[in-house]
Scaffold this active site. Structure first.
Site, PDB file in Angstrom:
ATOM      1  N   ARG A   1      66.764 -16.453  43.502  1.00 60.27           N
ATOM      2  CA  ARG A   1      67.343 -17.806  43.471  1.00 60.27           C
ATOM      3  C   ARG A   1      66.527 -18.582  42.443  1.00 60.27           C
ATOM      4  NH1 ARG A   1      69.132 -21.764  48.318  1.00 60.27           N
ATOM      5  NH2 ARG A   1      70.894 -20.340  48.120  1.00 60.27           N
TER       6      ARG A   1
ATOM      7  N   HIS B   1      76.988 -19.037  42.487  1.00 57.84           N
ATOM      8  CA  HIS B   1      76.455 -18.696  43.818  1.00 57.84           C
ATOM      9  C   HIS B   1      77.388 -17.645  44.434  1.00 57.84           C
ATOM     10  CE1 HIS B   1      74.242 -18.871  47.393  1.00 57.84           C
ATOM     11  NE2 HIS B   1      74.564 -20.052  47.865  1.00 57.84           N
TER      12      HIS B   1
ATOM     13  N   GLN C   1      77.581 -16.649  48.316  1.00 56.36           N
ATOM     14  CA  GLN C   1      78.273 -17.594  49.186  1.00 56.36           C
ATOM     15  C   GLN C   1      79.776 -17.315  49.187  1.00 56.36           C
ATOM     16  OE1 GLN C   1      76.767 -20.179  51.144  1.00 56.36           O
ATOM     17  NE2 GLN C   1      78.796 -20.036  52.062  1.00 56.36           N
TER      18      GLN C   1
ATOM     19  N   ASP D   1      80.978 -29.431  48.446  1.00 56.96           N
ATOM     20  CA  ASP D   1      79.544 -29.105  48.417  1.00 56.96           C
ATOM     21  C   ASP D   1      78.796 -30.415  48.147  1.00 56.96           C
ATOM     22  OD1 ASP D   1      77.090 -27.792  48.215  1.00 56.96           O
ATOM     23  OD2 ASP D   1      77.500 -26.897  46.258  1.00 56.96           O
TER      24      ASP D   1
ATOM     25  N   CYS E   1      79.352 -24.765  51.854  1.00 55.50           N
ATOM     26  CA  CYS E   1      78.299 -23.740  51.880  1.00 55.50           C
ATOM     27  C   CYS E   1      77.084 -24.183  52.667  1.00 55.50           C
ATOM     28  CB  CYS E   1      77.922 -23.353  50.460  1.00 55.50           C
ATOM     29  SG  CYS E   1      77.177 -24.695  49.506  1.00 55.50           S
TER      30      CYS E   1
ATOM     31  N   ARG F   1      77.186 -15.114  55.868  1.00 50.70           N
ATOM     32  CA  ARG F   1      76.235 -14.752  54.802  1.00 50.70           C
ATOM     33  C   ARG F   1      75.504 -13.470  55.197  1.00 50.70           C
ATOM     34  NH1 ARG F   1      74.325 -18.645  51.340  1.00 50.70           N
ATOM     35  NH2 ARG F   1      73.357 -16.841  50.355  1.00 50.70           N
TER      36      ARG F   1
END
Ligand code: CP
Ligand code: NVA
Length: 311
Positions: free
Chosen positions: A114, A141, A144, A229, A269, A297
């Site tokens: 990340r 991402h 996700q 988001d 997310c 996830r």
């Protein structure tokens, strides 16, 4: 002299830096496998399929879900995960990413990263002997999206032919939804305030499935899934106030959801900022799938790790 031969890799190492690194069929089989693994875990039938495998987890940004799901997932698969942060590794003291990739990939079987710039993960992958997973960059991402797709499939079936509304910031999640639209064959309608649209290259590349809309209401009209988001992603903390002003009309709430199809789902997310991009009520409303989405996830990434390690 002792000449010990390192094991030779005869195939090209597979990475997962964006959804485009896998085919449509591979995506479908990862989602099917994630659902199977979830069921097996629930029924106490989960197998330690990756015994003694080690994952290196490099986090240059904060995380709750990503860290917990990868770490728990590796433990459930019989392996181990190493948490590596720039605060206490040489990465934080300027050791080049290429050198870190060369060294770490001689010690672990798979790496997740990340970080900020997407180019950084591409450089790491270029020098890595083992699969590299994008656990979020400024641009994408994809992990996700695996969880989001799994959640939709579990609750509503295939995403093919469905329509999805993205409301809010044209960020890393939005970019990943654009890729997903092509992979899963759904229509994506995006509503962002002026100046916050996603990458125009990405939109142009998928103009057959992706449309920019003038208002959140236009984007949400009749859709099967509404997604948003945070308005200020990690690294944009200084822009928080300015963004809150720009995004004020882009909150997803019951009123906006009333424009969607009657059985439309809401996803986010997480982490969510109640009263900003989403109303507090909607997060816990029956059309919200966010908790299942967060749990997935774990299952989706286990299926991804298994896929990458058995290529
Ligand atoms: N959705 C997500 O990636 O959450 P974390 O930042 O907590 O990992
Ligand atoms: N867009 C958000 C996602 C967090 C999981 C960020 O990059 O901070």
């Amino acid at each position: 002299m002792v000449a010990i031969k390192a094991p030779q890799t005869t195939h090209k190492v597979r990475h997962f830096l964006t959804l485009n690194d896998i085919s449509k069929d591979e995506l479908k089989s990862i989602i099917d496998r994630a659902i199977e693994m979830k069921q097996a875990l629930y029924e106490g039938r989960a197998q330690p399929l990756l015994e003694r495998k080690v994952m290196g987890m490099i986090f240059e940004k904060s995380s709750t879900r990503t860290r917990a799901s990868f770490e728990a997932g590796m433990a459930q698969l019989g392996g181990h995960a190493l948490f590596l942060s720039p605060r206490d590794t040489q990465l934080g003291r300027g050791e080049p990413i290429e050198d870190s990739a060369r060294v770490l990939s001689r010690m672990v079987d798979i790496v997740m990263i990340r970080t900020f710039g997407h180019d950084k993960i591409e450089r790491f992958a270029e020098f890595s002997r083992v699969p590299v997973i994008n656990a979020l960059t400024d641009d994408f991402h994809p992990c996700q999206l695996l969880a989001d797709i799994q959640t939709f499939v579990e609750l509503r079936g295939s995403m093919a032919g469905k329509s999805v509304a993205w409301v809010g910031d044209g960020n890393n999640m939005c970019n990943s939804y654009i890729n997903a639209a092509a992979m899963c064959d759904f229509e994506l309608r995006i509503a962002c305030p002026e100046g916050f649209n996603p990458s125009s290259d990405l939109i142009n590349a998928h103009s057959d499935r992706v449309k920019l809309c003038a208002t959140p209401q236009e984007a949400v009209q009749g859709t099967d899934l509404v997604v948003t988001d945070t308005w200020a992603s990690m690294g944009q903390e200084d822009e928080k106030n300015e963004r809150e002003r720009a995004f004020a009309d882009y909150q997803v709430n019951a009123e906006l959801m009333s424009y969607a199809a009657s059985d439309a789902l809401f996803m986010h997310c997480l982490p969510a900022y109640r009263g900003k991009e989403v109303s507090a009520e909607l997060l816990d409303a029956p059309d919200s799938a966010v908790w299942q989405e967060a749990e997935n996830r774990l299952h989706a990434q286990k299926a991804l790790i298994e896929f990458l390690l058995t290529q």
